[in-house]
Design a protein around this motif. Structure first.
Motif, PDB file in Angstrom:
ATOM      1  N   LEU A  71      -5.934 -16.907   5.091  1.00  0.00           N
ATOM      2  CA  LEU A  71      -6.614 -15.621   4.970  1.00  0.00           C
ATOM      3  C   LEU A  71      -7.861 -15.585   5.848  1.00  0.00           C
ATOM      4  CD1 LEU A  71      -6.631 -15.056   1.072  1.00  0.00           C
ATOM      5  CD2 LEU A  71      -4.868 -14.381   2.720  1.00  0.00           C
ATOM      6  N   GLU A  72      -8.134 -14.427   6.421  1.00  0.00           N
ATOM      7  CA  GLU A  72      -9.393 -14.194   7.116  1.00  0.00           C
ATOM      8  C   GLU A  72     -10.443 -13.669   6.149  1.00  0.00           C
ATOM      9  OE1 GLU A  72     -10.303 -14.961  10.025  1.00  0.00           O
ATOM     10  OE2 GLU A  72      -8.406 -15.492  10.968  1.00  0.00           O
ATOM     11  N   SER A  73      -9.992 -13.219   4.992  1.00  0.00           N
ATOM     12  CA  SER A  73     -10.875 -12.602   4.016  1.00  0.00           C
ATOM     13  C   SER A  73     -10.184 -12.586   2.663  1.00  0.00           C
ATOM     14  CB  SER A  73     -11.198 -11.164   4.441  1.00  0.00           C
ATOM     15  OG  SER A  73     -11.680 -10.407   3.352  1.00  0.00           O
ATOM     16  N   PRO A  74     -10.932 -12.713   1.559  1.00  0.00           N
ATOM     17  CA  PRO A  74     -10.318 -12.601   0.229  1.00  0.00           C
ATOM     18  C   PRO A  74      -9.633 -11.254   0.023  1.00  0.00           C
ATOM     19  CG  PRO A  74     -12.555 -13.449   0.057  1.00  0.00           C
ATOM     20  CD  PRO A  74     -12.375 -13.000   1.473  1.00  0.00           C
ATOM     21  N   GLY A  75     -10.097 -10.222   0.744  1.00  0.00           N
ATOM     22  CA  GLY A  75      -9.519  -8.890   0.618  1.00  0.00           C
ATOM     23  C   GLY A  75      -8.080  -8.801   1.067  1.00  0.00           C
ATOM     24  N   GLN A  76      -7.566  -9.844   1.727  1.00  0.00           N
ATOM     25  CA  GLN A  76      -6.164  -9.869   2.135  1.00  0.00           C
ATOM     26  C   GLN A  76      -5.261 -10.470   1.057  1.00  0.00           C
ATOM     27  OE1 GLN A  76      -6.703 -12.272   5.675  1.00  0.00           O
ATOM     28  NE2 GLN A  76      -6.495 -10.478   7.007  1.00  0.00           N
ATOM     29  N   SER A  77      -5.861 -11.029   0.017  1.00  0.00           N
ATOM     30  CA  SER A  77      -5.109 -11.715  -1.024  1.00  0.00           C
ATOM     31  C   SER A  77      -4.336 -10.738  -1.904  1.00  0.00           C
ATOM     32  CB  SER A  77      -6.057 -12.538  -1.893  1.00  0.00           C
ATOM     33  OG  SER A  77      -5.491 -12.858  -3.137  1.00  0.00           O
ATOM     34  N   TYR A  78      -3.115 -11.106  -2.245  1.00  0.00           N
ATOM     35  CA  TYR A  78      -2.270 -10.291  -3.127  1.00  0.00           C
ATOM     36  C   TYR A  78      -2.963 -10.048  -4.462  1.00  0.00           C
ATOM     37  CZ  TYR A  78       1.842  -8.919  -5.876  1.00  0.00           C
ATOM     38  OH  TYR A  78       2.723  -8.247  -6.689  1.00  0.00           O
ATOM     39  N   GLU A  79      -3.522 -11.109  -5.065  1.00  0.00           N
ATOM     40  CA  GLU A  79      -4.196 -10.973  -6.360  1.00  0.00           C
ATOM     41  C   GLU A  79      -5.434 -10.083  -6.258  1.00  0.00           C
ATOM     42  OE1 GLU A  79      -3.213 -14.014  -5.302  1.00  0.00           O
ATOM     43  OE2 GLU A  79      -1.727 -14.587  -6.811  1.00  0.00           O
ATOM     44  N   PHE A  80      -6.184 -10.250  -5.175  1.00  0.00           N
ATOM     45  CA  PHE A  80      -7.397  -9.454  -4.980  1.00  0.00           C
ATOM     46  C   PHE A  80      -7.054  -7.974  -4.899  1.00  0.00           C
ATOM     47  CE2 PHE A  80     -10.806  -7.431  -2.686  1.00  0.00           C
ATOM     48  CZ  PHE A  80     -11.959  -8.121  -3.007  1.00  0.00           C
ATOM     49  N   ILE A  81      -6.045  -7.637  -4.115  1.00  0.00           N
ATOM     50  CA  ILE A  81      -5.651  -6.231  -3.949  1.00  0.00           C
ATOM     51  C   ILE A  81      -5.162  -5.638  -5.257  1.00  0.00           C
ATOM     52  CG2 ILE A  81      -4.035  -4.670  -2.783  1.00  0.00           C
ATOM     53  CD1 ILE A  81      -4.086  -6.731  -0.424  1.00  0.00           C
ATOM     54  N   ARG A  82      -4.324  -6.392  -5.993  1.00  0.00           N
ATOM     55  CA  ARG A  82      -3.841  -5.904  -7.285  1.00  0.00           C
ATOM     56  C   ARG A  82      -4.995  -5.645  -8.243  1.00  0.00           C
ATOM     57  NH1 ARG A  82       1.520  -6.754  -9.005  1.00  0.00           N
ATOM     58  NH2 ARG A  82       0.732  -5.805 -10.925  1.00  0.00           N
ATOM     59  N   LEU A  83      -5.969  -6.548  -8.249  1.00  0.00           N
ATOM     60  CA  LEU A  83      -7.116  -6.394  -9.136  1.00  0.00           C
ATOM     61  C   LEU A  83      -7.960  -5.189  -8.727  1.00  0.00           C
ATOM     62  CD1 LEU A  83      -8.908  -7.413 -11.445  1.00  0.00           C
ATOM     63  CD2 LEU A  83     -10.061  -8.904  -9.787  1.00  0.00           C
ATOM     64  N   TRP A  84      -8.148  -4.999  -7.429  1.00  0.00           N
ATOM     65  CA  TRP A  84      -8.933  -3.858  -6.944  1.00  0.00           C
ATOM     66  C   TRP A  84      -8.283  -2.535  -7.407  1.00  0.00           C
ATOM     67  CZ3 TRP A  84     -13.552  -3.923  -4.219  1.00  0.00           C
ATOM     68  CH2 TRP A  84     -13.990  -2.685  -3.735  1.00  0.00           C
ATOM     69  N   ILE A  85      -6.976  -2.446  -7.262  1.00  0.00           N
ATOM     70  CA  ILE A  85      -6.245  -1.238  -7.656  1.00  0.00           C
ATOM     71  C   ILE A  85      -6.407  -0.969  -9.148  1.00  0.00           C
ATOM     72  CG2 ILE A  85      -3.918  -0.275  -7.954  1.00  0.00           C
ATOM     73  CD1 ILE A  85      -3.201  -1.775  -5.306  1.00  0.00           C
ATOM     74  N   ASP A  86      -6.274  -2.021  -9.949  1.00  0.00           N
ATOM     75  CA  ASP A  86      -6.399  -1.866 -11.405  1.00  0.00           C
ATOM     76  C   ASP A  86      -7.836  -1.567 -11.817  1.00  0.00           C
ATOM     77  OD1 ASP A  86      -3.710  -2.394 -11.595  1.00  0.00           O
ATOM     78  OD2 ASP A  86      -3.964  -4.507 -12.139  1.00  0.00           O
ATOM     79  N   SER A  87      -8.802  -2.251 -11.189  1.00  0.00           N
ATOM     80  CA  SER A  87     -10.206  -2.112 -11.589  1.00  0.00           C
ATOM     81  C   SER A  87     -10.768  -0.734 -11.280  1.00  0.00           C
ATOM     82  CB  SER A  87     -11.060  -3.174 -10.892  1.00  0.00           C
ATOM     83  OG  SER A  87     -10.686  -4.472 -11.289  1.00  0.00           O
TER      84      SER A  87
END
Length: 404
Positions: free
Chosen positions: A53-69
């Protein structure tokens, strides 16, 4: 080249998109998967994550959490996977931002993560010619429907040679900032390369001042720890006071944003949260909040005590010194400190990466918006890199903040 774009939900129906191609692109077998549900491209996304990853924002878990949060509506979610010879080579996750009638695709994470770059198989991309990579970006562009422009924030530029850079053919660019990283295989090599005699002297002086106040203790803690929530809240409180002094709006003032960071640190999967804590007589005087993926540590937030007396011992720098003494001997080979030059980054980082904003305009309105936004970003870049101008801007910012 004929592009077969497969729609795996009801939002898109893209088939048989023909594009012009050069001689070395004629035989490329390219397809694009488009969805409004990241779980539908989970296997492809996981495959790309293995390349780093170049950034945590590319992570599958990070994106799923952002959408839910932040309750991102289904209609505003877009996920794209470009495949070459049926293997994922580019992945991009976007949130639709509509403002004054303009529809813009923007990466998840806003400005809270270091990069909004596409997730790529860098080795496979590097093996292609410049024109072949251009065809892949064109395939991604052709899959964008119903929007005016796509915006890629803070994309790394590893070489100024456009023919060799993996991302240079994304679209129209403007310089953004510099990314600072420390890459070492041990604390010994880090210490030898980065710490001059003067730096060691200053560190020792700060240590003496801090130790004079009492017992100094350093701790590394998983963000899954039951104690982590209280520590992260202290970090937010320390940051808020620091932002006030700097005349900066606090980006963590909203509770849902704080909750996001609590949950992000405790994610299950390949992305994990690590806290670094410095205490004085048991009281927390400095904190660093990091997310770790495959030997790469990304520092997202740091804070220190607002006590002016304690600040004479440079608790933030003393905390970072102990971090550097710890992480490279415990499986970390790259410590990303984010964009923007500070004394800490100057002292510790041995790698700098240019960051570039890229635009893919798709309509006339998109071109107009891009022109204005690009000019704004260019002026911002020039001001930040002019020592006289940045001092002036900071003074104005403080005055405006105090007047609110």
């Amino acid at each position: 080249m004929t592009l077969e774009a497969s729609a795996i939900d009801n939002r898109y129906s893209i088939t048989n998109i023909k594009t012009k191609s050069s001689a070395d692109c004629a035989e490329l077998n390219v397809s694009v998967i488009v969805s409004d549900d990241i779980s539908r491209v989970k296997s492809e996304w996981r495959s790309l994550e293995k390349h780093g990853l170049e950034s945590p924002g590319q992570s599958y878990e990070f994106i799923r959490l952002w959408i839910d949060s932040f309750s991102v509506a289904k209609k505003d979610q877009s996920f794209f996977v470009v495949k070459l010879d049926n293997k994922p080579i580019i992945g991009m996750a976007f949130e639709l931002d509509s403002h004054m009638g303009v529809k813009v695709l923007v990466p998840y994470g806003a400005y809270h993560v270091g990069s909004g770059a596409p997730l790529v198989d860098s080795k496979a991309m590097a093996s292609l010619s410049s024109s072949q990579r251009k065809e892949l970006w064109l395939a991604l562009r052709n899959s964008f429907k119903g929007v005016d422009i796509a915006f890629f924030r803070f994309v790394p530029q590893y070489t100024t040679n456009k023919d060799n850079d993996l991302f240079s053919q994304i679209g129209v660019s403007v310089p953004a900032d510099q990314l600072y990283r420390a890459e070492f295989d041990s604390w010994e090599s880090c210490d030898k390369e980065q710490r001059t005699r003067t730096r060691r002297k200053h560190d020792k002086q700060h240590s003496i001042k801090l130790n004079a106040f009492g017992d100094v203790a350093f701790e590394e803690m998983s963000a899954k720890s039951p104690k982590a929530r209280e520590i992260i809240e202290i970090m937010f409180a320390q940051r808020a006071k620091r932002f006030a002094v700097q005349g900066i709006e606090d980006p963590f003032v909203e509770q849902d944003r704080k909750e996001f960071y609590h949950k992000a640190g405790a994610l299950e999967g390949d992305l994990s949260g690590v806290l670094h804590i410095l205490r004085l007589n048991g009281e927390i005087i400095a904190i660093r909040y990091n997310l770790v993926h495959q030997g790469r540590m990304f520092c997202l937030i740091s804070s220190m005590s607002e006590n002016v007396k304690i600040q004479k011992g440079a608790p933030g720098k003393q905390c970072l010194l102990r971090v550097m003494q710890t992480v490279f001997d415990n499986g970390i080979n790259m410590f990303d400190m984010g964009a923007g030059l500070t004394d800490e980054k100057r002292h510790w980082c041995n790698k700098t990466v240019s960051l570039v904003h890229y635009y893919m305009p798709l309509t006339l309105l998109g071109y107009v918006v891009m022109s204005g936004h690009r000019l704004k970003k260019y002026l911002r870049y020039k001001i930040k890199n002019n020592s006289n101008m940045i001092v002036f801007v900071k003074k104005i910012r403080k005055l405006i903040h105090r007047g609110k």
